[in-house]
Design an enzyme around this catalytic site. Sequence first.
Site, PDB file in Angstrom:
ATOM      1  N   HIS A 171     -31.293   8.649   4.629  1.00 50.61           N
ATOM      2  CA  HIS A 171     -30.212   9.004   3.704  1.00 50.61           C
ATOM      3  C   HIS A 171     -28.917   8.451   4.304  1.00 50.61           C
ATOM      4  O   HIS A 171     -28.010   9.199   4.680  1.00 50.61           O
ATOM      5  CB  HIS A 171     -30.166  10.518   3.493  1.00 50.61           C
ATOM      6  CG  HIS A 171     -29.377  10.977   2.298  1.00 50.61           C
ATOM      7  ND1 HIS A 171     -29.869  11.881   1.371  1.00 50.61           N
ATOM      8  CD2 HIS A 171     -28.132  10.681   1.873  1.00 50.61           C
ATOM      9  CE1 HIS A 171     -28.949  12.120   0.448  1.00 50.61           C
ATOM     10  NE2 HIS A 171     -27.864  11.400   0.730  1.00 50.61           N
ATOM     11  N   GLU A 220     -31.655   6.887  -2.781  1.00 48.79           N
ATOM     12  CA  GLU A 220     -30.747   6.061  -3.585  1.00 48.79           C
ATOM     13  C   GLU A 220     -30.492   4.672  -3.003  1.00 48.79           C
ATOM     14  O   GLU A 220     -29.361   4.372  -2.578  1.00 48.79           O
ATOM     15  CB  GLU A 220     -29.413   6.792  -3.780  1.00 48.79           C
ATOM     16  CG  GLU A 220     -29.532   8.148  -4.433  1.00 48.79           C
ATOM     17  CD  GLU A 220     -28.179   8.779  -4.777  1.00 48.79           C
ATOM     18  OE1 GLU A 220     -27.134   8.253  -4.333  1.00 48.79           O
ATOM     19  OE2 GLU A 220     -28.164   9.775  -5.508  1.00 48.79           O
ATOM     20  N   TYR A 279     -26.731  12.950 -12.107  1.00 49.38           N
ATOM     21  CA  TYR A 279     -25.451  13.666 -12.150  1.00 49.38           C
ATOM     22  C   TYR A 279     -24.700  13.533 -13.467  1.00 49.38           C
ATOM     23  O   TYR A 279     -24.078  14.474 -13.924  1.00 49.38           O
ATOM     24  CB  TYR A 279     -24.530  13.179 -11.022  1.00 49.38           C
ATOM     25  CG  TYR A 279     -24.974  13.640  -9.655  1.00 49.38           C
ATOM     26  CD1 TYR A 279     -24.608  14.891  -9.182  1.00 49.38           C
ATOM     27  CD2 TYR A 279     -25.781  12.838  -8.861  1.00 49.38           C
ATOM     28  CE1 TYR A 279     -25.028  15.342  -7.933  1.00 49.38           C
ATOM     29  CE2 TYR A 279     -26.212  13.281  -7.602  1.00 49.38           C
ATOM     30  CZ  TYR A 279     -25.827  14.527  -7.154  1.00 49.38           C
ATOM     31  OH  TYR A 279     -26.243  14.969  -5.928  1.00 49.38           O
ATOM     32  N   ARG A 293     -34.858  20.164   0.898  1.00 50.41           N
ATOM     33  CA  ARG A 293     -34.859  18.715   1.111  1.00 50.41           C
ATOM     34  C   ARG A 293     -33.734  18.358   2.078  1.00 50.41           C
ATOM     35  O   ARG A 293     -32.565  18.585   1.776  1.00 50.41           O
ATOM     36  CB  ARG A 293     -34.654  17.986  -0.229  1.00 50.41           C
ATOM     37  CG  ARG A 293     -34.458  16.493  -0.057  1.00 50.41           C
ATOM     38  CD  ARG A 293     -34.297  15.754  -1.387  1.00 50.41           C
ATOM     39  NE  ARG A 293     -34.040  14.361  -1.105  1.00 50.41           N
ATOM     40  CZ  ARG A 293     -32.970  13.673  -1.472  1.00 50.41           C
ATOM     41  NH1 ARG A 293     -32.015  14.238  -2.196  1.00 50.41           N
ATOM     42  NH2 ARG A 293     -32.828  12.418  -1.115  1.00 50.41           N
ATOM     43  N   ASN A 351     -32.273  11.452  -8.741  1.00 49.70           N
ATOM     44  CA  ASN A 351     -30.986  12.124  -8.602  1.00 49.70           C
ATOM     45  C   ASN A 351     -30.201  11.849  -9.871  1.00 49.70           C
ATOM     46  O   ASN A 351     -29.952  10.690 -10.206  1.00 49.70           O
ATOM     47  CB  ASN A 351     -30.212  11.601  -7.393  1.00 49.70           C
ATOM     48  CG  ASN A 351     -30.902  11.939  -6.071  1.00 49.70           C
ATOM     49  OD1 ASN A 351     -31.884  12.700  -6.055  1.00 49.70           O
ATOM     50  ND2 ASN A 351     -30.390  11.394  -4.988  1.00 49.70           N
ATOM     51  N   GLU A 356     -31.891  15.659  -6.678  1.00 48.57           N
ATOM     52  CA  GLU A 356     -30.480  16.065  -6.601  1.00 48.57           C
ATOM     53  C   GLU A 356     -29.935  16.234  -8.008  1.00 48.57           C
ATOM     54  O   GLU A 356     -30.173  15.384  -8.880  1.00 48.57           O
ATOM     55  CB  GLU A 356     -29.589  15.016  -5.913  1.00 48.57           C
ATOM     56  CG  GLU A 356     -29.780  14.882  -4.435  1.00 48.57           C
ATOM     57  CD  GLU A 356     -28.869  13.825  -3.812  1.00 48.57           C
ATOM     58  OE1 GLU A 356     -27.800  13.509  -4.387  1.00 48.57           O
ATOM     59  OE2 GLU A 356     -29.240  13.312  -2.746  1.00 48.57           O
TER      60      GLU A 356
HETATM   61  C1  FCB Z   1     -25.540  11.351  -4.121  1.00 50.33           C
HETATM   62  C2  FCB Z   1     -25.908  11.365  -2.654  1.00 50.33           C
HETATM   63  C3  FCB Z   1     -25.596  12.672  -1.976  1.00 50.33           C
HETATM   64  C4  FCB Z   1     -24.295  13.266  -2.454  1.00 50.33           C
HETATM   65  C5  FCB Z   1     -24.245  13.317  -3.960  1.00 50.33           C
HETATM   66  C6  FCB Z   1     -23.007  13.933  -4.524  1.00 50.33           C
HETATM   67  O1  FCB Z   1     -25.323  10.027  -4.525  1.00 50.33           O
HETATM   68  O2  FCB Z   1     -27.277  11.105  -2.493  1.00 50.33           O
HETATM   69  O3  FCB Z   1     -25.615  12.451  -0.588  1.00 50.33           O
HETATM   70  O4  FCB Z   1     -23.235  12.586  -1.921  1.00 50.33           O
HETATM   71  O5  FCB Z   1     -24.389  12.023  -4.480  1.00 50.33           O
END
Ligand code: FCB
Length: 444
Positions: free
Chosen positions: A119, A164, A292, A75, A290, A347
């Site tokens: 992006h 995002e 985290y 990607r 995405n 992500e």
């Molecule tokens: C996300 C972004 C990516 C990267 C990660 C850590 O929010 O999409 O570009 O910075 O965080």
Amino acid sequence: MYRFPEGFVWGAATASYQIEGSPLADGAGESIWHRFSHTEGNTHNGETGDVACDHYRRYREDVALMKELGLKAYRFSISWPRVLPEGKGRINPKGLDFYDRLVDELLENGIEPFATIYHWDLPGALHDLGGWINPEIEHWFADYAAVLFLRLGDRVKRWITLNEPWCSAHLGYVTGHHAPGLRDQWAGLRAAHHLLLAHAAAVEVYRASGLQGQIGITVNINATHAGDDAPETLAVVRRVDTYNTRFFLEPLFKGSYPEELAQHFGRAWPKVTAGDLERIAQPMDFLGINYYTRLIFAKDPATGTVRQVKSTAPYTDMGWEVYPEGLYEVLKRVHEMAGPLPLYVTENGAAFPDRIRPDGTVSDPERTDYLRQHFIQAHRCIQDGIPLAGYFVWSLMDNFEWAFGYSKRFGVVHVDFETQKRTVKESGRFFSRVIAQNGLDAES
Ligand code: FCB
């Protein structure tokens, strides 16, 4: 053994401004990130994407590395001002050629391209016209997307309109932590709505093109929890979740914005027509997520105010809690809204400081552990019938982490920014084994 379904798409993700370098080469226009990072005080140590991973010139070497890792998919994102230096009108053939060559290189190596159209590197020339605040932008975006579909659509079968949109709107227009660095809630609300309309416009162009691939959008979703059951805490959790997540999921899947947003923002809330909402909710082919971390809020017993608190779990170098169960929670929530729509984790990954051994190998056990735990949660999703079709680790290689510059390393491949040497980290080796086995053992 956690075995994944046949055809599960294992990949890695990057973004143009974070890796390419040479931002003005071959006739490219400036992006808002080029301008922002070149303005004092905006990034860690004033760092910029001028060189980054020099991927613009080293893409062949990087694709070879992807092949070595065994990636099924990659990607990447396309830089709008490389393709259209003024953001609209004149095409820069050399900019477009770069992505053409990259796509061919990927396909020749058996790696499926997943292209993100936007992006975050908006053409500076469009920012000068108001950028995401200008309602015209959906047409500029649709025209840009059409150029990409026409040139690459015969080979790129999966497209992601936006990465995002919450970050583009909120961090770019409200807090000013990201380009273009505005601090204006009014602007941020309009940016968000126009981003969603631009997504809709690109989907319309794609459908009209008759191309047979798939198109979707990528949203960022945190798990958001209350650390106590005080009504004030629950209200904050609800407000944060509404602004960060429901703001985007509900127009996409329910065809309406959460009522609370219009109430909360009052006169600042943009005028939204039923036609806008209908377009935003038009069917897509997949959703990218995405994920985290988790946010936890609790009442401070001393002051009575609700604030963000930490758990006892490990935290990454970004100060983000490692909370793998959140991946399951978020995907389940989305699935309940989106029904049978295929989902991709576009992500997931972690920044940790790496240890380079005297023999040059790179030890990063925390990252390996982070990935392992999230893979297990991804597997749990599939076991429970959530249509998760693929997973992309963020990131293929260490890169320019926006306002944090080069101070945060997310790669499964280490980059020495002095020499541009790439070294697969232990987490990269681990990921490679997972891909090869299409799964993992509890101990692998
Ligand atoms: C996300 C972004 C990516 C990267 C990660 C850590 O929010 O999409 O570009 O910075 O965080």
